[in-house]
Design a protein around this motif. Structure first.
Motif, mmCIF file in Angstrom:
data_model
loop_
_atom_site.group_PDB
_atom_site.id
_atom_site.type_symbol
_atom_site.label_atom_id
_atom_site.label_comp_id
_atom_site.label_asym_id
_atom_site.label_seq_id
_atom_site.Cartn_x
_atom_site.Cartn_y
_atom_site.Cartn_z
ATOM 1 N N ALA A 157 0.798 -1.233 0.000
ATOM 2 C CA ALA A 157 0.000 0.000 0.000
ATOM 3 C C ALA A 157 0.825 1.275 0.000
ATOM 4 C CB ALA A 157 -0.930 0.006 1.225
ATOM 5 N N ASN A 158 2.129 1.184 -0.161
ATOM 6 C CA ASN A 158 2.961 2.379 0.019
ATOM 7 C C ASN A 158 3.017 3.292 -1.204
ATOM 8 O OD1 ASN A 158 4.729 -0.114 -0.654
ATOM 9 N ND2 ASN A 158 5.904 1.608 -1.462
ATOM 10 N N SER A 159 2.630 2.784 -2.378
ATOM 11 C CA SER A 159 2.731 3.620 -3.578
ATOM 12 C C SER A 159 1.852 3.042 -4.672
ATOM 13 C CB SER A 159 4.187 3.703 -4.070
ATOM 14 O OG SER A 159 4.641 2.411 -4.469
ATOM 15 N N GLY A 160 1.772 3.780 -5.789
ATOM 16 C CA GLY A 160 1.099 3.275 -6.972
ATOM 17 C C GLY A 160 -0.331 2.844 -6.723
ATOM 18 N N LEU A 161 -0.699 1.715 -7.307
ATOM 19 C CA LEU A 161 -2.068 1.225 -7.222
ATOM 20 C C LEU A 161 -2.447 0.840 -5.804
ATOM 21 C CD1 LEU A 161 -4.714 0.443 -8.536
ATOM 22 C CD2 LEU A 161 -3.689 -1.766 -9.159
ATOM 23 N N GLY A 162 -1.513 0.290 -5.034
ATOM 24 C CA GLY A 162 -1.829 -0.093 -3.663
ATOM 25 C C GLY A 162 -2.244 1.094 -2.823
ATOM 26 N N LEU A 163 -1.491 2.182 -2.931
ATOM 27 C CA LEU A 163 -1.820 3.388 -2.175
ATOM 28 C C LEU A 163 -3.132 3.990 -2.671
ATOM 29 C CD1 LEU A 163 -1.162 5.550 -0.098
ATOM 30 C CD2 LEU A 163 0.296 6.668 -1.803
ATOM 31 N N ALA A 164 -3.287 4.077 -3.985
ATOM 32 C CA ALA A 164 -4.525 4.644 -4.540
ATOM 33 C C ALA A 164 -5.737 3.825 -4.127
ATOM 34 C CB ALA A 164 -4.421 4.720 -6.063
ATOM 35 N N SER A 165 -5.601 2.502 -4.088
ATOM 36 C CA SER A 165 -6.716 1.640 -3.687
ATOM 37 C C SER A 165 -7.033 1.807 -2.207
ATOM 38 C CB SER A 165 -6.382 0.177 -3.992
ATOM 39 O OG SER A 165 -6.202 -0.030 -5.377
ATOM 40 N N ALA A 166 -6.004 1.892 -1.380
ATOM 41 C CA ALA A 166 -6.230 2.094 0.056
ATOM 42 C C ALA A 166 -6.986 3.390 0.306
ATOM 43 C CB ALA A 166 -4.897 2.087 0.792
ATOM 44 N N LEU A 167 -6.573 4.454 -0.362
ATOM 45 C CA LEU A 167 -7.237 5.750 -0.177
ATOM 46 C C LEU A 167 -8.673 5.711 -0.701
ATOM 47 C CD1 LEU A 167 -4.338 8.166 -1.220
ATOM 48 C CD2 LEU A 167 -5.053 7.547 1.096
ATOM 49 N N GLU A 168 -8.889 5.045 -1.832
ATOM 50 C CA GLU A 168 -10.236 4.968 -2.406
ATOM 51 C C GLU A 168 -11.171 4.174 -1.498
ATOM 52 O OE1 GLU A 168 -13.197 5.891 -5.126
ATOM 53 O OE2 GLU A 168 -11.145 6.686 -4.934
ATOM 54 N N ARG A 176 -8.162 -9.248 10.858
ATOM 55 C CA ARG A 176 -9.393 -10.011 10.570
ATOM 56 C C ARG A 176 -10.215 -9.323 9.474
ATOM 57 N NH1 ARG A 176 -10.885 -13.792 14.795
ATOM 58 N NH2 ARG A 176 -9.143 -13.942 16.261
ATOM 59 N N PRO A 177 -9.673 -9.264 8.281
ATOM 60 C CA PRO A 177 -10.305 -8.439 7.231
ATOM 61 C C PRO A 177 -11.601 -9.025 6.686
ATOM 62 C CG PRO A 177 -8.486 -9.693 6.322
ATOM 63 C CD PRO A 177 -8.442 -9.919 7.810
ATOM 64 N N ASP A 178 -12.514 -8.125 6.349
ATOM 65 C CA ASP A 178 -13.692 -8.484 5.551
ATOM 66 C C ASP A 178 -13.334 -8.446 4.074
ATOM 67 O OD1 ASP A 178 -15.968 -8.231 7.717
ATOM 68 O OD2 ASP A 178 -14.745 -6.423 7.913
ATOM 69 N N VAL A 179 -12.408 -7.555 3.745
ATOM 70 C CA VAL A 179 -11.956 -7.352 2.364
ATOM 71 C C VAL A 179 -10.447 -7.535 2.326
ATOM 72 C CG1 VAL A 179 -11.683 -5.675 0.496
ATOM 73 C CG2 VAL A 179 -13.824 -5.739 1.809
ATOM 74 N N LEU A 180 -9.977 -8.337 1.391
ATOM 75 C CA LEU A 180 -8.536 -8.516 1.172
ATOM 76 C C LEU A 180 -8.218 -8.099 -0.243
ATOM 77 C CD1 LEU A 180 -5.683 -9.624 1.851
ATOM 78 C CD2 LEU A 180 -6.518 -11.881 1.079
ATOM 79 N N VAL A 181 -7.315 -7.127 -0.385
ATOM 80 C CA VAL A 181 -6.846 -6.702 -1.702
ATOM 81 C C VAL A 181 -5.383 -7.115 -1.828
ATOM 82 C CG1 VAL A 181 -6.434 -4.777 -3.282
ATOM 83 C CG2 VAL A 181 -8.453 -4.760 -1.778
ATOM 84 N N ASN A 182 -5.142 -8.139 -2.624
ATOM 85 C CA ASN A 182 -3.779 -8.629 -2.838
ATOM 86 C C ASN A 182 -3.145 -7.851 -3.990
ATOM 87 O OD1 ASN A 182 -3.080 -10.769 -0.975
ATOM 88 N ND2 ASN A 182 -4.770 -11.935 -1.895
ATOM 89 N N ASN A 183 -2.412 -6.812 -3.624
ATOM 90 C CA ASN A 183 -1.790 -5.939 -4.614
ATOM 91 C C ASN A 183 -0.269 -6.068 -4.656
ATOM 92 O OD1 ASN A 183 -1.529 -3.291 -6.292
ATOM 93 N ND2 ASN A 183 -0.348 -2.889 -4.422
ATOM 94 N N ALA A 184 0.348 -6.467 -3.546
ATOM 95 C CA ALA A 184 1.812 -6.495 -3.473
ATOM 96 C C ALA A 184 2.394 -7.380 -4.565
ATOM 97 C CB ALA A 184 2.261 -6.990 -2.100
ATOM 98 N N GLY A 185 3.469 -6.926 -5.163
ATOM 99 C CA GLY A 185 4.131 -7.701 -6.198
ATOM 100 C C GLY A 185 5.164 -6.861 -6.903
ATOM 101 N N GLY A 186 5.741 -7.422 -7.920
ATOM 102 C CA GLY A 186 6.759 -6.699 -8.677
ATOM 103 C C GLY A 186 6.865 -7.273 -10.065
ATOM 104 N N THR A 187 7.559 -6.554 -10.914
ATOM 105 C CA THR A 187 7.755 -7.015 -12.286
ATOM 106 C C THR A 187 9.035 -7.832 -12.380
ATOM 107 O OG1 THR A 187 8.843 -4.919 -12.764
ATOM 108 C CG2 THR A 187 6.505 -5.096 -13.304
ATOM 109 N N CYS A 188 9.212 -8.479 -13.505
ATOM 110 C CA CYS A 188 10.424 -9.252 -13.748
ATOM 111 C C CYS A 188 10.695 -9.206 -15.247
ATOM 112 C CB CYS A 188 10.255 -10.694 -13.267
ATOM 113 S SG CYS A 188 11.745 -11.708 -13.420
ATOM 114 N N TYR A 189 11.406 -8.163 -15.674
ATOM 115 C CA TYR A 189 11.721 -7.986 -17.087
ATOM 116 C C TYR A 189 13.065 -8.635 -17.370
ATOM 117 C CZ TYR A 189 8.059 -4.409 -16.978
ATOM 118 O OH TYR A 189 6.875 -3.745 -16.830
#
Length: 281
Positions: free
Chosen positions: A14-25, A78-91
């Motif tokens: 949740a620290n940046s990008g889509l994770g942060l935007a989703s947390a705020l939304e 104990r979440p009601d909602v789980l958003v699995n956003n963490a990850g990274g690319t591998c080019y």
């Protein structure tokens, strides 16, 4: 008339990008939001962004590859909602990625989100309500060169998510995959770094052209806020869809991929065209 219970959302990465935007939304939507980050410095960035947005977002320190840490966080939140956003690319070319790095990528992209889902499901089942949102990519269905391990993670995660959706639907739990195309989140800078790293190798031309291509098409990508709104919808809708494709480029890629696969010599022609376009050796 009784009030609806306050839902709690756990958002990874949740620290940046889509994770942060989703947390705020999600926080704007009235949910209690807990975002996971990997350091105290990143937690402070989330708290500052939440303060600027005028919404509360809690944080927990978590490396999603840490099984014990995942268990502790889920038991705490104990979440009601789980958003699995963490990850990274591998080019990288598939054969250039050593096994240890590949295992780490698969651990992050596949085992971690399914582990967190497995840990969260009992709490959701107790309430008879839950939402699991798996952040994937158009690369979860379409394959390109020089991104093989990234795509392998997304393909596997989507397959598991599809099976999980069927298995838990009777418990009032919905599993949704959000598959965006390109969106503005610093990805072009990462590709530029990769192109520089492969300078002088046999893949130098291919990565240089990919870097140029990313730069040229970035203005047409979806805004990260739009993707976050889809994530929030999937997390809160009464009857969410099983899959959300976000972005014109994503829809176009899927359409072309389906056409090619149904055309008798389509795969061979596609392969030749792609190799020539990006200059693979």
């Amino acid at each position: 008339m009784s009030e609806l219970p306050l839902r709690t959302a756990l958002v990874t990465g949740a620290n940046s990008g889509l994770g942060l935007a989703s947390a705020l939304e999600l926080a704007r939507g009235g949910l209690r939001v807990v975002g996971t980050v990997r350091s105290a410095d990143k937690a402070r960035k989330v708290e500052a962004a939440a303060a600027d947005a005028g919404v509360p977002v809690e944080t927990r320190i978590l490396d999603v590859t840490d099984a014990a840490g995942c268990k502790d966080v889920v038991e705490d939140v104990r979440p009601d909602v789980l958003v699995n956003n963490a990850g990274g690319t591998c080019y990288a070319p598939v054969a250039d990625v050593m096994e240890e790095e590949a295992r780490h990528h698969v651990e992050t992209a596949v085992f971690a989100p399914i582990r967190l889902a497995r840990l969260a499901i009992p709490h959701m089942q107790d309430r008879g309500w839950g939402r699991i949102v798996q952040v994937s990519s158009v690369a979860g269905k379409v394959t390109y060169p020089l991104m093989g391990w990234y795509q392998a993670g997304k393909h596997a995660m989507e397959a598991l998510s599809d099976a999980l959706r069927l298995e838990v639907a009777g418990s009032g739990i919905h599993v949704a995959v959000v598959a965006p195309g390109g969106f503005r989140s610093g990805i072009t800078e990462e590709m530029a770094d990769v192109a520089h790293r492969y300078r002088g190798s046999k893949y130098a031309t291919a990565f240089r052209r990919l870097d140029l291509g990313f730069t040229l098409v970035e203005p047409f990508w979806t805004d990260v806020q739009r993707v976050a709104e889809v994530v929030a919808h999937a997390a809160t809708a009464e009857q969410p869809h099983g899959r959300y494709v976000v972005g014109r480029d994503a829809h176009a890629s899927l359409l072309v991929s389906r056409f090619v696969e149904n055309f008798r010599v389509g795969v061979e022609l596609r392969d030749k065209a792609v190799r020539r376009l990006i200059g693979l050796p």
